[in-house]
Design an enzyme around this catalytic site. Sequence first.
Site, PDB file in Angstrom:
ATOM      1  CE  LYS A 156     -16.731  -1.957  21.271  1.00 50.78           C
ATOM      2  NZ  LYS A 156     -15.273  -2.169  20.775  1.00 50.78           N
TER       3      LYS A 156
ATOM      4  CG  ASP B 128     -17.105  -4.053  18.065  1.00 48.18           C
ATOM      5  OD1 ASP B 128     -16.165  -3.647  18.328  1.00 48.18           O
ATOM      6  OD2 ASP B 128     -17.871  -4.903  18.591  1.00 48.18           O
TER       7      ASP B 128
HETATM    8  N1  GLU Z   1     -14.747  -1.399  17.635  1.00 55.83           N
HETATM    9  C1  GLU Z   1     -13.500  -0.959  17.303  1.00 55.83           C
HETATM   10  C2  GLU Z   1     -12.601  -1.193  18.490  1.00 55.83           C
HETATM   11  O1  GLU Z   1     -13.061  -2.457  19.062  1.00 55.83           O
HETATM   12  C3  GLU Z   1     -13.424   0.715  16.996  1.00 55.83           C
HETATM   13  C4  GLU Z   1     -13.606   1.473  17.848  1.00 55.83           C
HETATM   14  C5  GLU Z   1     -13.826   3.217  17.318  1.00 55.83           C
HETATM   15  O2  GLU Z   1     -13.056   3.178  16.298  1.00 55.83           O
HETATM   16  O3  GLU Z   1     -13.959   3.819  18.052  1.00 55.83           O
HETATM   17  O4  GLU Z   1     -11.618  -0.757  18.862  1.00 55.83           O
END
Ligand code: GLU
Length: 453
Positions: free
Chosen positions: A126, A166
């Site tokens: 992340k 996100d």
């Molecule tokens: N931010 C999204 C999550 O919390 C998607 C992450 C992604 O698609 O890599 O899963």
Amino acid sequence: MHDATQRIMDRVIQLDSNQTEFIQAVTSFLNSVDKLVDDIPQLIYHKVLDRIVEPERAIIFRVPWVDDDGQMQLNRAFRVQMNSALGPYKGGMRFHPSVNLSILKFLAFEQTFKNSLTGLALGGGKGGSDFNPKGKSDGEVMRFCQSLMIELGRHIGEDTDVPAGDIGVGGREIGYMYGQYKRLYNKSVGILTGKHPSFGGSYIRPEATGYGLVYLSAAMLDAEGKNLQDKSCLVSGSGNVAQFTTEKLLKMGAKVLTMSDSSGVLIDPSGIDEEKLAFIKTLKNVRRGRIAEYAQKYKEATYIAHNGSATSNPLWDVKADYAFPCATQNEINTEDAKHLVANGIQLVGEGANMPTTLDAEQILMDNGVLLAPGKASNAGGVAVSGLEMVQNSQRLQWTPAQVDAQLLTIMKNIYSNISSAAEKYSTKNNFVDGANIAGFIKISDAMLAQGYV
Ligand code: GLU
């Protein structure tokens, strides 16, 4: 907790006592996997649990950029590369003033188990920045994204780490970051997901988190002989996840009574129908306005501005059958949970990451509420990101119907995995334990097989 598990918890608290969100996520995880320690002693012997709570790598860097007045602005950015046992690090970028290392470590940690649950070969990561896109011009957002990618670009790659969106990062930001990466590296490859379908994005990626949440919740309800038809629902948030959760709930015959944004709460007793949802989409995605405008246009709705000192959120005190928190972490506290229970809520399906505090979670479960934890119920977004990576590797694009069918299958599989793990290692319908344990088993197998790395 076993002594060995408690020692790991104590070490996390001692090393990073100020990282409250990360400690919360680790506490939930260790409470669940502690139930495995007698069955799988190698977890302790090979220090799998010690290693899994420590990021493989965390990068912190500065992002200077020039605003519309020609002034230099400075933000801090991060990428937490948590675990690559199952595949390349994968997880979104969050742009929000609250972003710090604790929040990104918690998100990367949750992401690791979520990605495992999808059944795809995805590690967990992340990233993000304390940059606030709110009130910034397109040009400012573009210059910030370009500057960020000048540094981030060297740490990512289609087989290394694949960021996505996100909170605060949608199609616009992904486009700017992708364009800059291509210019820097002279390569058209899938280094980001959530791209526009005209340059390698997957159909259904914008819809995927919300649709997946409703698919998983429907499977959970079905096992209890319940469904969504004519049921009243609370949705919080009004961003990507909330919008497509509402869209799918309406398609499944449910009624949505609420939405919200960071300024306030919207309660519409007559229901947010398709036309009103279209208004919200334009308001939020095109005009980037505040949800208060909805109540000026639709007089049947009430708008309540957030009160900073309030101990509970009025949205969670509206009587309804099911609740879908789709805003942000810790948005349901113990007071909110008590209101939900008193109003007879039957299911809480988490669209956001860790929207329920640990104590609130306990109150809901003790009162027989079905709780679908975010790492399982919001996994549809990253699942379709995984399918976008597959399409990019194939240099093909699948139809919306093909992607949607795969998403449905993945969410049904997640439900069946977390419910059988709950029954086997914990208690029936303890989906928090089920998700933590089912997500973890696959990762621990991979970590044990790959030696001390
Ligand atoms: N931010 C999204 C999550 O919390 C998607 C992450 C992604 O698609 O890599 O899963």
